[in-house]
Design a protein around this motif. Structure first.
Motif, short mmCIF file in Angstrom:
data_model
loop_
_atom_site.label_atom_id
_atom_site.label_comp_id
_atom_site.label_asym_id
_atom_site.label_seq_id
_atom_site.Cartn_x
_atom_site.Cartn_y
_atom_site.Cartn_z
N VAL A 136 38.53 46.01 36.09
CA VAL A 136 38.61 44.55 36.06
C VAL A 136 38.80 44.03 37.48
O VAL A 136 39.23 44.77 38.38
CB VAL A 136 39.77 44.06 35.17
N ILE A 137 38.50 42.77 37.67
CA ILE A 137 38.70 42.13 38.98
C ILE A 137 40.18 42.14 39.33
O ILE A 137 41.03 41.79 38.51
CB ILE A 137 38.17 40.68 38.96
N GLY A 138 40.51 42.55 40.53
CA GLY A 138 41.89 42.56 41.01
C GLY A 138 42.61 43.89 40.83
O GLY A 138 43.77 44.03 41.24
N GLU A 139 41.94 44.88 40.24
CA GLU A 139 42.60 46.17 40.01
C GLU A 139 42.95 46.88 41.32
O GLU A 139 43.85 47.71 41.36
CB GLU A 139 41.70 47.07 39.16
N ASN A 140 42.25 46.52 42.39
CA ASN A 140 42.51 47.16 43.69
C ASN A 140 43.56 46.43 44.53
O ASN A 140 43.80 46.80 45.68
CB ASN A 140 41.20 47.26 44.49
N LEU A 141 44.20 45.40 43.97
CA LEU A 141 45.24 44.69 44.71
C LEU A 141 46.45 45.60 44.94
O LEU A 141 46.75 46.47 44.11
CB LEU A 141 45.68 43.44 43.94
N PRO A 142 47.19 45.41 46.04
CA PRO A 142 48.37 46.24 46.32
C PRO A 142 49.44 46.18 45.24
O PRO A 142 50.22 47.11 45.10
CB PRO A 142 48.89 45.66 47.65
N LYS A 143 49.47 45.10 44.47
CA LYS A 143 50.49 44.94 43.43
C LYS A 143 50.23 45.82 42.21
O LYS A 143 51.09 45.95 41.34
CB LYS A 143 50.55 43.47 42.98
N VAL A 144 49.06 46.45 42.14
CA VAL A 144 48.66 47.24 40.97
C VAL A 144 48.82 48.73 41.27
O VAL A 144 48.40 49.22 42.32
CB VAL A 144 47.19 46.96 40.58
#
Length: 324
Positions: A136-144
């Motif tokens: 999904v979009i945003g899965e590579n964000l540091p918060k994940v």
């Protein structure tokens, strides 16, 4: 160059069991582990408690004494480390195997540090290294993160946990009790049936009383810096969020097995091809041991029911006369 009877790829409990059995039968062997001793267990959550009792985690009939009936990660690390060191197992740590190829009658095993020759190869690499992605979009964000370690990190934070298995439920309860605002996002209609029997009532009670929020029949649509968007059965919901733990399971390194030439079932389970009586794959001289035998069905094999693989494989090697 020395030619080993067996090279064992993976220094987890089952890889160690294979080394012990080879040593007992006076076979020359080498264990190659890409991290520390029992690397996968080392990367488990700090407070993790096993489903199995200590005697079911024992290898080579070496007693495992724990404070409780169900041992914890720290006790398992101590147990397997002591077995490795006291038996002077031939193991190279922090050495990752990158390639295995077969010549006419020998295998060449290439790592990031050296090259080895062996008559037989045992693959006992487990499944914990590659996470099942949400895509999904945003899965590579540091918060994940797809791995959970210590609940202290999430104290005072809005935490979304995706999943309904033991890892997700343990994380939800621990983080809630350390002061996180926990939301569970569960694809199915209920908490997983395979959740530890003494934990499942706890999470259900916390959800029913409202201490932990839970969205069933729900999936993640998008992850943003300060929120997460989910699709529920009836509508789309946006939740304010600081961190995401996507604990949706893991899978074996199929690419590595495919490069060796191992074939798989074509039913979506990707179960590697092997002879149950010898654990030998479709590649003569290459054996599988441990949870990797289950392909995508990572819940089928555990330490307690796969430790026997060591004896089966070494027996097969001896019956063949050591050489392929």
């Amino acid at each position: 160059m020395k030619i080993f009877d067996i090279v064992i790829i993976g220094g987890g409990p089952i890889g160690i069991a294979c080394g012990l059995e080879a040593q007992k039968k006076e076979l020359s062997y080498l264990i190659l582990e890409k991290g520390p001793i029992v690397n996968s267990l080392y990367n488990y959550p700090v407070n993790m408690q096993f489903f199995s009792s200590s005697e079911k985690l024992e290898i080579n009939e070496i007693p495992f004494i724990s404070k409780e009936a169900k041992p914890r990660r720290s006790e398992a690390l101590e147990y397997y480390r002591r077995i490795t060191t006291s038996n002077k197992l031939n193991i190279n740590l922090f050495e990752k195997v990158t390639k295995v190829s077969k010549g006419e009658d020998k295998f060449t095993i290439v790592s990031n540090k050296n090259t080895y020759k062996s008559n037989h190869v045992i693959i006992a690499t487990g499944f914990y290294d590659i996470a099942n992605m949400l895509n999904v979009i945003g899965e590579n964000l540091p918060k994940v993160s797809h791995y959970y370690n210590d609940p202290h990190f999430y104290a005072g934070q809005k935490l979304a946990i995706i999943g309904a298995s033991n890892s997700a439920i343990d994380a939800a309860l621990e983080c809630y009790r350390k002061g996180a605002e926990v939301t569970l996002i569960i694809r199915g209609k209920e908490v997983g049936q395979r959740v530890k029997y003494w934990v499942r009532p706890d999470i259900i009670n916390r959800i029913e009383e409202g201490s932990i929020k839970a969205f069933y029949n729900s999936t993640v649509k998008e992850i943003l810096e300060d929120k997460i968007i989910i699709n529920t059965k009836n509508r789309e919901i946006t939740i304010q969020n600081d961190f995401v733990l996507a604990l949706t399971g893991y899978k074996p390194n199929f690419t590595f097995l495919e490069q060796i030439g191992i074939s798989f079932s074509n039913d979506g389970k990707k179960i590697p091809s092997y002879n149950k009586e010898t654990m030998e794959t479709n590649i003569k001289g290459v054996y599988l041991a441990g949870v990797i035998c289950g392909g995508m069905e990572t819940h089928k094999w555990f330490i307690e029911n796969s430790r026997i693989h060591a004896k089966i494989i070494v027996k097969a090697v001896l019956e063949r006369g050591k050489k392929v």
